[in-house]
Scaffold this motif. Structure first.
Motif, PDB file in Angstrom:
ATOM      1  N   GLU A   1       0.801  -1.229   0.000  1.00  0.00           N
ATOM      2  CA  GLU A   1       0.000   0.000   0.000  1.00  0.00           C
ATOM      3  C   GLU A   1       0.831   1.275   0.000  1.00  0.00           C
ATOM      4  OE1 GLU A   1      -3.159   0.062   2.844  1.00  0.00           O
ATOM      5  OE2 GLU A   1      -3.744  -1.992   2.363  1.00  0.00           O
TER       6      GLU A   1
ATOM      7  N   HIS B   1      11.990   3.119  -4.091  1.00  0.00           N
ATOM      8  CA  HIS B   1      12.955   4.103  -4.597  1.00  0.00           C
ATOM      9  C   HIS B   1      14.359   3.824  -4.083  1.00  0.00           C
ATOM     10  CE1 HIS B   1       9.254   5.833  -5.733  1.00  0.00           C
ATOM     11  NE2 HIS B   1       8.893   5.993  -4.476  1.00  0.00           N
TER      12      HIS B   1
ATOM     13  N   GLU C   1      18.336   2.908 -12.292  1.00  0.00           N
ATOM     14  CA  GLU C   1      16.958   3.418 -12.342  1.00  0.00           C
ATOM     15  C   GLU C   1      16.811   4.454 -13.464  1.00  0.00           C
ATOM     16  OE1 GLU C   1      13.932   5.971  -9.531  1.00  0.00           O
ATOM     17  OE2 GLU C   1      15.774   5.257  -8.668  1.00  0.00           O
TER      18      GLU C   1
ATOM     19  N   LYS D   1      14.644   4.438 -16.955  1.00  0.00           N
ATOM     20  CA  LYS D   1      13.695   5.492 -17.334  1.00  0.00           C
ATOM     21  C   LYS D   1      13.844   5.835 -18.809  1.00  0.00           C
ATOM     22  CE  LYS D   1      11.004   6.780 -14.111  1.00  0.00           C
ATOM     23  NZ  LYS D   1       9.570   6.823 -14.330  1.00  0.00           N
TER      24      LYS D   1
ATOM     25  N   ASP E   1      13.924   1.306 -20.570  1.00  0.00           N
ATOM     26  CA  ASP E   1      12.985   0.264 -20.151  1.00  0.00           C
ATOM     27  C   ASP E   1      13.720  -1.044 -19.844  1.00  0.00           C
ATOM     28  OD1 ASP E   1      10.447  -0.187 -19.359  1.00  0.00           O
ATOM     29  OD2 ASP E   1       9.883  -1.219 -21.207  1.00  0.00           O
TER      30      ASP E   1
ATOM     31  N   ALA F   1      15.864  13.019  -3.978  1.00  0.00           N
ATOM     32  CA  ALA F   1      14.436  12.949  -4.327  1.00  0.00           C
ATOM     33  C   ALA F   1      13.851  11.608  -3.880  1.00  0.00           C
ATOM     34  CB  ALA F   1      14.262  13.123  -5.835  1.00  0.00           C
TER      35      ALA F   1
ATOM     36  N   GLU G   1      10.933  10.852  -1.152  1.00  0.00           N
ATOM     37  CA  GLU G   1       9.771  10.022  -1.496  1.00  0.00           C
ATOM     38  C   GLU G   1       9.608   8.892  -0.483  1.00  0.00           C
ATOM     39  OE1 GLU G   1       6.619   9.430  -4.358  1.00  0.00           O
ATOM     40  OE2 GLU G   1       7.982  11.067  -3.857  1.00  0.00           O
TER      41      GLU G   1
ATOM     42  N   ARG H   1       8.212  10.225   2.701  1.00  0.00           N
ATOM     43  CA  ARG H   1       6.769  10.461   2.606  1.00  0.00           C
ATOM     44  C   ARG H   1       5.991   9.155   2.746  1.00  0.00           C
ATOM     45  NH1 ARG H   1       5.214  13.891  -2.545  1.00  0.00           N
ATOM     46  NH2 ARG H   1       4.022  12.021  -2.896  1.00  0.00           N
ATOM     47  N   GLU H   2       6.524   8.134   2.069  1.00  0.00           N
ATOM     48  CA  GLU H   2       5.867   6.832   2.121  1.00  0.00           C
ATOM     49  C   GLU H   2       5.981   6.249   3.532  1.00  0.00           C
ATOM     50  OE1 GLU H   2       4.087   5.488  -0.489  1.00  0.00           O
ATOM     51  OE2 GLU H   2       4.450   7.485  -1.268  1.00  0.00           O
TER      52      GLU H   2
ATOM     53  N   ARG I   1       3.301   7.416   5.757  1.00  0.00           N
ATOM     54  CA  ARG I   1       2.040   6.690   5.540  1.00  0.00           C
ATOM     55  C   ARG I   1       2.120   5.293   6.157  1.00  0.00           C
ATOM     56  NH1 ARG I   1       1.189   6.143  -0.212  1.00  0.00           N
ATOM     57  NH2 ARG I   1      -0.630   5.008   0.479  1.00  0.00           N
TER      58      ARG I   1
ATOM     59  N   TRP J   1      -0.848  10.441  -8.925  1.00  0.00           N
ATOM     60  CA  TRP J   1      -0.196  11.553  -8.249  1.00  0.00           C
ATOM     61  C   TRP J   1       0.348  11.155  -6.892  1.00  0.00           C
ATOM     62  CZ3 TRP J   1      -0.262  14.719 -12.171  1.00  0.00           C
ATOM     63  CH2 TRP J   1       0.375  15.931 -12.017  1.00  0.00           C
TER      64      TRP J   1
ATOM     65  N   ALA K   1       0.399   7.895  -5.504  1.00  0.00           N
ATOM     66  CA  ALA K   1       0.694   6.473  -5.268  1.00  0.00           C
ATOM     67  C   ALA K   1      -0.223   5.928  -4.186  1.00  0.00           C
ATOM     68  CB  ALA K   1       2.142   6.261  -4.880  1.00  0.00           C
TER      69      ALA K   1
ATOM     70  N   GLN L   1       8.649  13.613 -19.458  1.00  0.00           N
ATOM     71  CA  GLN L   1       9.742  12.812 -18.915  1.00  0.00           C
ATOM     72  C   GLN L   1      11.094  13.275 -19.418  1.00  0.00           C
ATOM     73  OE1 GLN L   1       9.916   9.780 -16.903  1.00  0.00           O
ATOM     74  NE2 GLN L   1      10.194   8.205 -18.414  1.00  0.00           N
TER      75      GLN L   1
ATOM     76  N   PHE M   1      13.088  16.138 -10.617  1.00  0.00           N
ATOM     77  CA  PHE M   1      12.308  14.905 -10.505  1.00  0.00           C
ATOM     78  C   PHE M   1      11.147  15.127  -9.557  1.00  0.00           C
ATOM     79  CE2 PHE M   1      16.833  13.975 -11.145  1.00  0.00           C
ATOM     80  CZ  PHE M   1      16.760  13.528 -12.446  1.00  0.00           C
TER      81      PHE M   1
ATOM     82  N   SER N   1       6.980  14.543  -8.320  1.00  0.00           N
ATOM     83  CA  SER N   1       6.336  13.325  -7.832  1.00  0.00           C
ATOM     84  C   SER N   1       5.880  12.442  -8.996  1.00  0.00           C
ATOM     85  CB  SER N   1       5.146  13.667  -6.941  1.00  0.00           C
ATOM     86  OG  SER N   1       4.245  14.464  -7.657  1.00  0.00           O
TER      87      SER N   1
ATOM     88  N   TRP O   1       7.499  11.860 -11.643  1.00  0.00           N
ATOM     89  CA  TRP O   1       8.686  11.179 -12.166  1.00  0.00           C
ATOM     90  C   TRP O   1       8.675   9.683 -11.924  1.00  0.00           C
ATOM     91  CZ3 TRP O   1      13.122  10.715 -14.699  1.00  0.00           C
ATOM     92  CH2 TRP O   1      14.093   9.891 -14.195  1.00  0.00           C
ATOM     93  N   PHE O   2       8.244   9.305 -10.710  1.00  0.00           N
ATOM     94  CA  PHE O   2       8.337   7.911 -10.312  1.00  0.00           C
ATOM     95  C   PHE O   2       7.316   7.035 -11.035  1.00  0.00           C
ATOM     96  CE2 PHE O   2       9.914  10.450  -6.807  1.00  0.00           C
ATOM     97  CZ  PHE O   2      11.180   9.908  -6.680  1.00  0.00           C
ATOM     98  N   ARG O   3       6.323   7.648 -11.653  1.00  0.00           N
ATOM     99  CA  ARG O   3       5.233   6.826 -12.189  1.00  0.00           C
ATOM    100  C   ARG O   3       5.112   6.881 -13.718  1.00  0.00           C
ATOM    101  NH1 ARG O   3       4.743   7.288  -7.085  1.00  0.00           N
ATOM    102  NH2 ARG O   3       4.083   9.253  -6.211  1.00  0.00           N
ATOM    103  N   LEU O   4       6.062   7.580 -14.353  1.00  0.00           N
ATOM    104  CA  LEU O   4       5.983   7.656 -15.822  1.00  0.00           C
ATOM    105  C   LEU O   4       6.658   6.441 -16.456  1.00  0.00           C
ATOM    106  CD1 LEU O   4       6.755  11.427 -16.471  1.00  0.00           C
ATOM    107  CD2 LEU O   4       4.563  10.272 -16.556  1.00  0.00           C
ATOM    108  N   PRO O   5       6.149   5.986 -17.595  1.00  0.00           N
ATOM    109  CA  PRO O   5       6.830   4.881 -18.277  1.00  0.00           C
ATOM    110  C   PRO O   5       8.137   5.378 -18.894  1.00  0.00           C
ATOM    111  CG  PRO O   5       4.991   5.675 -19.581  1.00  0.00           C
ATOM    112  CD  PRO O   5       4.949   6.443 -18.308  1.00  0.00           C
TER     113      PRO O   5
END
Lengths: 444, 274
Positions: free
Chosen positions: A156, A162, A172, A176, A179, A312, A316, A319-320, A323, B24, B26, B157, B166, B168, B170-174
């Motif tokens: 969740e 990351h 990583e 990007k 692929d 970054a 992230e 932040r996670e 949660r 946005w 996650a 991207q 980068f 937020s 950024w982490f979810r784009l293909p």
């Protein structure tokens, strides 16, 4: 539940202390049994990783004594002078201990928050303690919940998503752009430690083809030989001619001039029909001309850029993690709410067994009166009629027990459970029964 | 049809909201699953609405401006769902859903014209050919919409990679490769369909009133669209144009597509429909 946790981790103890307290897996079973034999705890699990040593136990004597006993045990097992480790230890009880176990399993207490190894280590510790016979009902319930919570946190939240090391961030970034990395060619400029680390990360990510360019070809050859399948060696002067053959370049040399210039990149790009070209400049001073990033389909990252990605990613993760903390908190409260209730499982099992015995005995006693029965009829009586009656009787009792357990008692209000004060028999029908319709009518 | 369309629009709208929110922040994975299911339900209801419309009028529901927009929204939903099944890209779905919603919503806002029998009578024997012409165009436009979305994803991207910023998202784009590959396939599909659409249009027009070209504004726009996408295909094959330039052309091409769509309803001329 009377739970106790005594331990130390990377924030409270230096590695010199942690390494002396660590348990090897071979020693763990004997140690656990030794701890239980001391008599102060009834259940125990020892979690020993490179960053923490924790004893999670159910005490059977006053807490202060139990803490003392566990501390002494830790000293004795490792031949340390008593009192030597006191100021490194933390002690959690009851709710705080539950929260700590859930946080550890969810990797919120790890040195690198969100790393995935810890859950496996907790599972292993639980398995070893189970095999040693030191896990009872309480720790079983706690750890089962911890595994569920850890899984929930992982699915969740993006806590483990990351990466935060230089090598994995480079991978990583490459992902990007490209692929899949399996068919990509990596060029290392320089054959030092940094280049080797980068190559390792890319190989783990699936890159199979490698060039190593270096001033001293022997060093390049040594590095190329380290990798599965071997890499090809280039002299630095060959770079302009061969650059178009590679997709990813990682440069890490001590040179003071640029190894890759804009014109070289431009030519390479045209030759490779503008397929993207990715550069990682891991050297200071930089050895890849920064102005080539102005070219289309060329991406250049120097050390500062990589640090920026790491920052970054860390933000992230943070932040996670916030949660995840909320999830752990809610789960702790939920667990504490259920844990203090008496466990109705054994009572229900015993009841079912007794009822089954009665039914079986009565059936056998009156067997002759039923006359000749076909095997189908006998099966129907045993599996449908008798089982149905048992379920019908048991169901309200289970509900009553469950209700009583919430109030911390085991007293079932029978009049309420079997709805004796109202005409309707609705609750009795609530449970599914496979009894044939005729039998059901008789029953009612 | 209108009630069914309204249900589909509601599904698309909520699907879009959930998909974007999931992208946005996650959010829990079930947000996105919920968005996908809403999209699938919306698509099914949308299909049913078109079948009902076709049944009521005994023709392909692609004769009025409202029907064209609804058909386009449906074709886009079909293409995007297909692309999602193939590439599993959450970002693509999240960017696509608002577009599907927008086109279907516009269709719902447009007035439903009354009798269309006169138009059909005017088309006479060429009605089926001209229907094919419209279907080909609509599917081509749906493919260009996919190309447009992947181009946007690519540009966002690429900009982040170049500027090393980068956010937020950024982490979810293909990956750029994935965007480029989905876009390239959509380009080929769209270009082939557009070419066939133009050809059927020319043949139909010749059969109907003996001319190939009416000098209609929409014809000029279609020619411009064809030229733009021809350039993308041509330079991609010959000069290896890919990435940012191709993405920009994809965006410009789609702008002309949108102008053409608006034009169908607003320009006077041979292609004007109500």
């Amino acid at each position: 539940m009377n739970l106790l946790l005594v331990g130390l981790n990377h924030t409270t103890a230096p590695v010199a202390v942690r390494e002396r307290l660590a348990f090897s897996e071979a020693k763990l079973v004997t140690a656990l049994q030794q701890l239980l034999a001391a008599g102060c705890v009834s259940e125990a699990i020892i979690l020993s990783t490179c960053n923490r040593v924790e004893v999670i136990a159910i005490p059977r004597c006053p807490i202060a004594e139990a803490v003392e006993a566990v501390t002494l045990f830790l000293c004795d097992v490792h031949d340390l002078p008593r009192g030597h480790i006191h100021h490194y230890l933390y002690v959690y009880q009851a709710g705080a201990a539950v929260r700590h176990v859930l946080r550890v399993a969810s990797s919120l207490d790890s040195m690198i928050v969100g790393e995935s190894q810890i859950l496996g280590q907790v599972k292993r510790a639980y398995a070893v303690a189970t095999a040693a016979g030191t896990v009872g009902r309480n720790l079983h319930r706690l750890f089962e919940r911890a595994f569920t919570v850890a899984k929930r946190v992982r699915t969740e939240t993006g806590i483990g998503a990351h990466t935060i090391s230089l090598g994995s961030v480079s991978v990583e970034l490459a992902r990007k752009v490209f692929d899949h990395l399996t068919d990509k060619v990596l060029l290392l400029i320089g054959a030092g430690e940094m280049a080797e680390l980068a190559a390792k990360c890319f190989f783990e990510a699936g890159v199979t083809s490698l060039f190593v360019a270096n001033r001293t070809l022997a060093h390049a050859q040594n590095l190329a030989n380290c990798f599965h399948g071997g890499g090809r060696v280039l002299g630095l002067d060959e770079l302009p001619r061969r650059l178009h053959e590679v997709d990813i370049v990682a440069a890490s040399t001590g040179a003071t001039t640029y190894h890759i210039t804009r014109s070289m990149a431009q030519v390479a790009l045209e030759r490779r029909r503008y397929r993207p070209l990715l550069f990682f400049d891991l050297s200071v001073p930089r050895t890849i001309a920064p102005d080539i990033s102005a070219l289309d389909n060329v991406f250049v990252f120097d050390l500062d850029d990589l640090q920026q990605v790491i920052a970054a990613n860390q933000r992230e993760r943070q932040r996670e993690a916030e949660r995840a903390e909320a999830i752990v908190e809610a789960e702790t409260v939920a667990f504490l709410a259920t844990i203090d209730q008496p466990d109705i499982g054994p009572t229900v099992a015993a009841l079912r067994e007794r009822l089954t015995d009665i039914c079986e005995a009565e059936f056998e006693r009156h067997r002759k009166r039923l006359g000749e029965l076909t095997p189908e009829q006998e099966t129907a009586i045993r599996h449908y009629l008798l089982a149905g009656i048992i379920n019908k009787v048991l169901h309200p009792l289970i509900l009553g027990l469950r209700e009583a357990a919430k109030q911390g008692s085991e007293q079932v209000d029978l009049r309420r459970a079997f709805v004796l004060d109202t005409v309707t028999t609705e609750p009795l029908r609530a449970e599914t029964t496979e009894a044939p319709a005729g039998i059901r009518r008789q029953h009612q | 049809m209108t009630t069914l369309l309204l249900v589909a629009i509601a599904c698309y709208a909520f699907g879009a909201i959930y998909a974007i929110a999931a992208l946005w922040q996650a959010r829990p994975p079930y947000w996105f699953r919920l968005a996908l299911w809403l999209m699938v339900i919306g698509f099914s209801v949308h299909t049913a609405s078109m079948v009902v419309r076709g049944w009521e009028t005994s023709r392909c529901p692609l004769l009025t401006y409202q029907e064209v927009c609804a058909f386009l929204g449906w074709a886009m939903a079909a293409y995007f769902l297909g692309a999602y099944v193939w590439y599993r890209s959450q970002a693509l779905a999240a960017f696509a859903m608002p577009m599907v919603f927008l086109f279907t919503f516009v269709a719902w806002l447009l007035p439903t014209p009354g009798d269309t029998a006169a138009v059909l009578k005017f088309y006479g024997r060429t009605a089926s050919l001209l229907t094919l012409h419209a279907v080909l165009f609509v599917f081509a436009y749906a493919a260009f919409a996919v190309l447009f979305v992947t181009a946007l994803l690519y540009l966002v991207q690429e900009r982040q990679l170049k500027r090393k910023q980068f956010g937020s998202l950024w982490f979810r784009l293909p990956s750029l490769d994935t965007c480029d590959s989905i876009g390239a396939k959509a380009l080929v599909v769209g270009f082939v369909l557009l070419t066939l659409g133009i050809l059927t249009g020319i043949i139909g027009s010749r059969q109907l009133n003996g001319v190939y070209w009416h000098g209609d504004p929409l014809e000029f726009l279609s020619l411009a669209t064809w030229l733009i996408y021809f350039c993308v295909v041509h330079y991609r094959l010959t000069a290896g144009w890919r990435g940012r330039r191709a993405a920009w052309l994809g965006v410009i091409g789609f702008a002309i597509v949108v102008m053409s769509l608006v034009g169908i309803g607003w320009f006077n001329g041979f292609h004007a429909i109500s």
